[in-house]
Design an enzyme around this catalytic site. Structure first.
Site: not given
Ligand code: NAG
Ligand code: NAG
Ligand code: NAG
Ligand code: NAG
Length: 365
Positions: A12, A124-126, A144
């Site tokens: 990542c 993951f991620c945001t 991700d």
């Protein structure tokens, strides 16, 4: 054996190297899952799609690779126990759905079960929930995944219907029965980001086999199915025992409904809510507790916040949220998809597969 955490963190955090070819972020295909049929049949419309069928040989190989690299050997006997009596250990309808997928793909059931656990623990991620100046709540997320290459071609949206009405919608991968991203129309939207869980395989399996805890993605799907409001969803996601720690990011259909729930196995450690009246018009979560600084080698939070701040509350909408999720680092070569949702405007929900070579362009939806 590598820990999956270390592996995925490393992946990542790799710096983004972009080549400027033609962007081809593409909306994913959408299917109906008829909840009024037997669980074994739920995912057949996806699995039997010729485009998806064409991906199955590759999926078979990648599943094997992923299991070899992620699953510690000592977990294999426990996985066998779980697989041998799935109905006892997993709630309805998940066991039947996995059997249906195993049957349809020709991938053995043990591998399908392992795949579901592995995805569950490595998301993951945001995720961002924001309120615009008119009071509309927007929810965007990038997913991700270190083993993302093969996932892009099997990423789909599913409208889970009963009596012809959509009860909830998710973005998922063929073979994956839980939900990491989903929306209950006019109720709430939710996404899951991974949280540090250390050596989780054995703990997770023991908790499952003792029927003491849920998979995160099962809890999300059950919440989408059963919680009819934002508050009920928050309550359920915050306090149901889980097999591993996680972040749940939740958006509602009404003003000021947006929160990041930081979970350990037993309960919420923290529920961080937006507070537009006091200027906190969005909450943004990557994979680190919001009260700590993210590590310098994997700071997606600062670029994400910078992009939100630059965009501003007046200009937040589906396409500017997509742009924020397209800034370097937030969008990286492991990003498999971007989803944009808005519980009060359920028709907005869409998902775009992100191709690494397209990622310099940050195209608008
Ligand atoms: C497996 O697939 C076959 C052929 O498509 C079907 O006849 C059978 O009912 C399926 N079994 C289960 C358990 O879904
Ligand atoms: C995945 O889909 C893309 C775009 O349609 C295609 O170019 C690529 O060949 C596919 N990958 C595999 C392994 O089939
Ligand atoms: C974004 O704005 C908030 C609120 O004004 C501020 O606290 C934060 O430091 C800003 N972050 C970045 C990265 O610009
Ligand atoms: C979203 O906001 C941007 C910036 O304010 C604006 O240019 C764009 O037209 C808006 N898009 C939609 C679909 O409203």
């Amino acid at each position: 054996m590598w820990s999956s955490r270390a592996l995925l963190l490393a992946l990542c955090a790799l710096s983004v190297s972009l080549s400027l070819t033609v962007a081809r972020d593409a909306p994913v295909k959408r299917y109906v899952v008829d909840l009024d049929t037997a669980p074994e049949e739920h995912f057949l419309p996806i699995c039997q799609d010729p485009d998806i069928q064409a991906m199955i040989p590759m999926l078979k190989k990648d599943v094997k690779d992923m299991i070899t690299s992620l699953v510690p050997e000592e977990a294999l006997p426990l996985l066998d126990v779980l697989t041998s009596d799935l109905d006892q250990y997993l709630p309805h309808p998940f066991a039947g759905e996995m059997r249906g997928i195993a049957n349809c793909t020709g991938i053995n059931l043990g591998e399908i079960v392992t795949l579901n656990l592995a995805y569950d623990l490595t998301a993951f991620c945001t995720s961002i929930v924001a309120q615009d100046s008119k009071g509309t709540i927007w929810h965007g997320r990038n997913l991700d995944y270190g083993f993302g290459d093969f996932l892009r071609n099997i990423t789909v949206m599913a409208d889970f219907q009963t009596k012809g009405q959509t009860l909830y919608t998710t973005t998922t991968y063929l073979g994956y029965v839980g939900a990491l991203t989903g929306q209950r129309p006019n109720g709430f939207t939710v996404s899951v980001d991974e949280r540090d869980q250390g050596a989780w395989w054995m703990n997770a399996l023991e908790a499952l086999l003792n029927r003491q805890a849920s998979l995160m993605s099962f809890l999300v799907r059950e919440t989408l199915a059963e919680a009819d409001s934002y508050d009920v969803a928050i309550e359920r996601l915050a306090y149901t025992p889980l097999i591993a720690p996680v972040y749940f990011i939740v958006g509602g259909a009404n003003v000021a409904e947006g929160a990041v729930i930081t979970r350990d196995r037993t309960s919420a450690l923290d529920i961080w809510t937006m507070n537009p009246a006091q200027g906190r018009w969005y909450v943004l979560e990557t994979n680190y507790d919001h009260w700590e600084e993210p590590p310098a080698h994997d700071d997606r939070r600062t670029p994400g916040m910078k992009a939100m701040n630059t965009t501003g509350q007046d200009a937040i909408n589906a396409s500017s949220m997509f742009q924020v999720l397209s800034v370097p680092k937030v969008l990286n070569r492991h990003t498999t998809y971007t989803a944009i949702m808005s519980a009060a405007q359920p028709q907005v929900y869409n998902t775009w597969v992100r191709w690494p070579e397209a990622q310099a362009a940050g195209q608008k939806p």
